[in-house]
Design a protein around this motif. Structure first.
Motif, PDB file in Angstrom:
ATOM      1  N   ASP A 166      16.552  13.931   1.284  1.00 50.81           N
ATOM      2  CA  ASP A 166      16.279  15.352   1.078  1.00 50.81           C
ATOM      3  C   ASP A 166      17.433  15.954   0.290  1.00 50.81           C
ATOM      4  O   ASP A 166      18.566  16.014   0.783  1.00 50.81           O
ATOM      5  N   GLN A 205      11.003   8.002   0.269  1.00 48.69           N
ATOM      6  CA  GLN A 205      10.501   9.367   0.200  1.00 48.69           C
ATOM      7  C   GLN A 205      11.633  10.268  -0.266  1.00 48.69           C
ATOM      8  O   GLN A 205      12.733  10.230   0.289  1.00 48.69           O
ATOM      9  N   SER A 251      12.629  14.296  -1.554  1.00 48.67           N
ATOM     10  CA  SER A 251      12.263  15.702  -1.742  1.00 48.67           C
ATOM     11  C   SER A 251      13.429  16.443  -2.375  1.00 48.67           C
ATOM     12  O   SER A 251      14.591  16.113  -2.133  1.00 48.67           O
ATOM     13  N   LYS A 300      10.579  23.424  -5.262  1.00 47.78           N
ATOM     14  CA  LYS A 300      10.483  22.286  -4.357  1.00 47.78           C
ATOM     15  C   LYS A 300       9.571  21.215  -4.951  1.00 47.78           C
ATOM     16  O   LYS A 300       8.493  21.515  -5.453  1.00 47.78           O
ATOM     17  N   SER A 317       8.358  16.892  -4.169  1.00 39.75           N
ATOM     18  CA  SER A 317       8.427  15.739  -3.267  1.00 39.75           C
ATOM     19  C   SER A 317       7.792  14.536  -3.937  1.00 39.75           C
ATOM     20  O   SER A 317       6.811  14.662  -4.681  1.00 39.75           O
TER      21      SER A 317
END
Length: 771
Positions: A110, A249, A251, A278, A280
């Motif tokens: 993240d 993953q 983001s 944002k 992702s």
């Protein structure tokens, strides 16, 4: 900083001592793993060391990895298919490290504003220890340098044991030091942290989940992410039917209202969702071999000029500080042709004896490279210091080609590392050189690797100089080398001087770190930044209190706490390179999707720790500890432990665990019920080491200490056995035996046979192997 030449000559090797021992243990473990029998399945290809890398570099972990810690080679066998190989006598000292086979791996990243939060999860199998036997499991976590380990979770399948990390504080500093030395966690290199999980059974699956935070580098208007995610071939499980799935993953939350543009990615990431600020992505695949490249990702926040905003957020429930939170950000934009300030630069470099070898040569190279980046209208000077000061010139000189050539000759031919350390004297001289500066931004760069006794007095004196009311006061940029300098002193000095601080714990990274610091300082586009905060706000606290300049090398982020009603607009003023006044209104908005409790604690802990050190304030130390316990970020006043939960039989607590529980304050009560504690260790860098600096003890080594009783006994037994074997195995004794009569020979033979029957020789061997 006075020491012998012997220690100085060893400095080149000190950063690789522990890493070298680790690599040799892995090499030994890979050799032992050849004993494993996999049935009809073809065994894995032997590990081949790269010709371009040293043995030390080749076997260091390049991503999160787990190892079997093998003391007894006889325990090495396939737990599923025994090989029934001959028994191996002896022990491994130091223990061999066999890389465990990895069966699954996933990573979540993240990116929030200027920080990345990384979580790596995986499953490793104790494939190399026979059924019914057990050994320790060592876990290695490579991070970016100065990354912050946040948490660890470990589950062991066969024994139904689990470990969860907790942050604790100690009752007093004496107990902290005493207990900390019993921990098993340490930094293998400046960017690899390692610790052990005790006694994992052969054939067990070990599920590991680790998380850490790291700063995103900012270069040419781009945020750049690099996360270790490369695995060697010898961690691939043997067998074609074993599934191998890797997953990433990612983001990105810029925290701004402008568009995010992706520049590059090392892995084939698929976009899942996209908003204004944002994004992702995901990558997931069944693979035949694990990833062999780190995750590299770069993006930019689109804007042609200076822009910013203010975000508000309420504190989380049960927070000890109930004041509201805000975060102000300013970005320089992507217009690299924007005018920057004219510069007057004084380089203050440490040439004390401890800088001999690679450190001083790398500092010289970085300094010379920075001179070439100055414009002809800029001016500079160089002050080299040990116990005295050595000036390149008595006055500031323009950065012409001739001046740079003269500076190069002066640095390469006249400066040798020798003598002690006096930081106050060169800083006063630098202020004197910059006293007549005008229509420019004066810069002081302090580069050092040591601590001095008058650091607090230096901060007091420099604060008086730097807040004297000049239109542009000198900016102070600091760069620390190694762990023996007081990094909090250097941070405090940079905060007072509205500059930036950087460091490296590895001499090989000096040039890169200094280059980034110079880039930040040389590309300032807005100085003397102030915020017009309303007077009705109570308990206002800024981090940092002295706002640094905005440059192309670093966006500006200022956070704070307050009580009251925050306005809808905050006015920001500053000075442009042409000395005109800059003013802009920053829109204030609530930001529930930006996790302040993850982004802000690291910088707040560092800033408050600097003030706690400067003021010697116990109250501020306690405040830092509370923030650390609440947010799970490391600090100088908290330590990391693993709480073991045994879902099977309850394990008795050792005397050490009972002793530790009596000496620490856990954040919650009742943790000791049914749990055993594994002390991981300290993740702080400390406040410098005056003794080590004065003696010039190389980083990575400790001062000699008196051995405890058990160590004395073992060493005495070892020395006794060693002396006996030395005398029994020497040529003199063999020659003496040739003169024995038959009766003496018979008695001597019987004596040796008796000793062998009682396994005295084996006892002596094990005593010797323990040391």
């Amino acid at each position: 900083m006075f020491s012998s030449k012997l220690l100085q000559n060893q400095r080149k090797k000190i950063n690789t001592v522990m890493a070298g021992e680790f690599s040799r243990s892995v090499a030994c473990g890979l050799t032992l793993s050849k004993r494993l029998y996999y049935g009809k399945v073809a065994p894995p290809a032997p590990a081949v060391m790269s010709r371009s890398l040293s043995s030390t570099e080749s076997y260091l972990p390049t991503s999160v990895m787990a190892y079997a810690v093998v003391h007894e080679p006889a325990a090495v066998d396939n737990p599923d298919v025994p090989s029934y190989q001959p028994y191996v006598h002896g022990r491994c000292d130091p223990p061999a490290l066999i890389p465990l086979h990895m069966h699954d791996v996933s990573m979540e990243v993240d990116c929030v504003m200027d920080t990345a939060f990384v979580t790596v999860s995986g499953v490793w199998r104790m494939h190399c220890i026979m059924a019914g036997r057990s050994c320790d499991c060592r876990i290695a976590i490579p991070m970016e340098e100065q990354g912050s380990l946040l948490g660890v979770e470990v589950d062991v399948s066969e024994s139904r044991r689990s470990y969860n990390s907790k942050w604790i504080t100690f009752a007093d500093s004496n107990d902290t030091q005493k207990v900390a030395k019993s921990g098993n966690g340490y930094y293998l290199t400046p960017h690899i942290y390692t610790f052990k999980i005790p006694q994992v059974d052969g054939g067990s699956n070990v599920s590991i989940k680790v998380s850490w935070s790291q700063k995103l580098s900012y270069q040419d208007g781009q945020f750049c992410l690099n996360v270790p995610f490369s695995f060697p071939a010898y961690v691939i499980p043997v067998g074609k039917k074993i599934p191998k799935r890797e997953k990433i993953q990612l983001s990105v939350n810029s925290g701004t209202g402008t568009e995010i543009l992706i520049k590059c990615s090392s892995h084939p990431l698929k976009e899942l969702s996209g908003e204004v600020r944002k994004l992702s992505f995901i990558y997931e695949a069944e693979v035949s071999a694990w990833s062999t490249s780190d995750l590299n990702f770069a993006y930019t926040v689109s804007s042609s000029g200076i822009f910013g905003g203010v975000l508000l957020q309420s504190p989380p429930l049960h927070a000890f500080d109930e004041r509201e939170m805000f975060c102000l950000y300013l970005f320089p934009g992507n217009n690299q042709n924007m005018k920057v300030f004219r510069k007057e630069v004084v380089f203050v470099m440490d040439i004390s004896e401890s800088m001999q070898g690679h450190p001083i040569e790398n500092v010289k190279s970085a300094l010379l490279a920075s001179l070439s980046k100055l414009n002809p209208q800029d001016s500079f000077n160089i002050i080299a210091f040990n116990g005295e000061i050595h000036l390149f010139s008595s006055t500031m000189v323009l950065a012409s080609h001739g001046s740079i050539v003269n500076a190069t000759e002066w640095l390469t031919s006249n400066l040798n590392a020798d003598g002690g350390t006096n930081i106050m004297l060169p800083l006063k001289q630098a202020i004197k050189l910059l006293s007549d500066s005008s229509d420019s931004i004066p810069l002081i760069f302090l580069i050092t690797d040591g601590s001095v006794e008058d650091e607090r007095e230096i901060c007091k004196v420099m604060k008086g100089y730097l807040t004297s009311g000049r239109s542009v006061s000198p900016r102070v940029y600091t760069f620390g080398i190694g762990l023996y300098c007081n990094h909090y002193f250097l941070q405090m000095l940079a905060q007072i001087g509205r500059g930036h601080y950087a460091c490296t714990y590895n001499a090989d990274n000096i040039e890169l770190g200094m280059e980034r610091l110079f880039t930040t300082a040389f590309s300032v586009v807005l100085a003397n930044i102030t915020m017009a905060m309303p007077e009705n706000l109570d308990s206002l606290e800024l981090f940092p209190s002295h706002i640094p300049d905005l440059s192309f090398g670093s966006p500006l982020i200022v956070s704070g706490r307050y009580k009251g009603d925050f306005p809808d607009v905050i006015k920001v003023h500053g000075m442009l390179p042409d000395m005109r006044t800059f003013a802009t209104n920053l829109k204030v908005q609530n930001a529930k999707d930006v996790p302040f409790d993850r982004v802000l604690p690291r910088r707040q802990i560092d800033i408050i720790t600097c003030h706690a050190w400067l003021l010697e304030s116990k109250e501020l130390e306690e405040k830092v500890a509370k923030i650390s316990l609440q947010t799970s970020f490391p600090s100088e006043y908290t330590r990391l432990i693993l709480l073991q939960t045994d879902s099977g039989k309850k394990m008795p607590e050792s005397i050490l665990v009972q002793e530790i529980f009596n000496k620490i304050n856990l954040p919650t009560k009742g943790d000791s019920n049914g749990q055993k504690m594994v002390f991981v260790g300290s993740l702080g860098i400390g406040f410098g080491n005056l003794t080590a600096t004065a003696k010039n003890i190389p980083p990575g080594t400790e001062e000699p200490k008196a051995p405890e009783g058990a160590e004395i006994l073992v060493k005495a037994a070892s020395n006794c056995c060693s002396m006996l074997l030395d005398r029994c195995c020497c040529m003199c004794l063999i020659q003496a035996c040739s003169y024995m009569n038959n009766q003496c020979s018979i008695v001597f033979t019987q004596l040796c046979t008796a000793l062998a029957c009682f396994e005295c020789v084996n006892c002596c061997y094990e005593l010797c192997a323990c040391v």
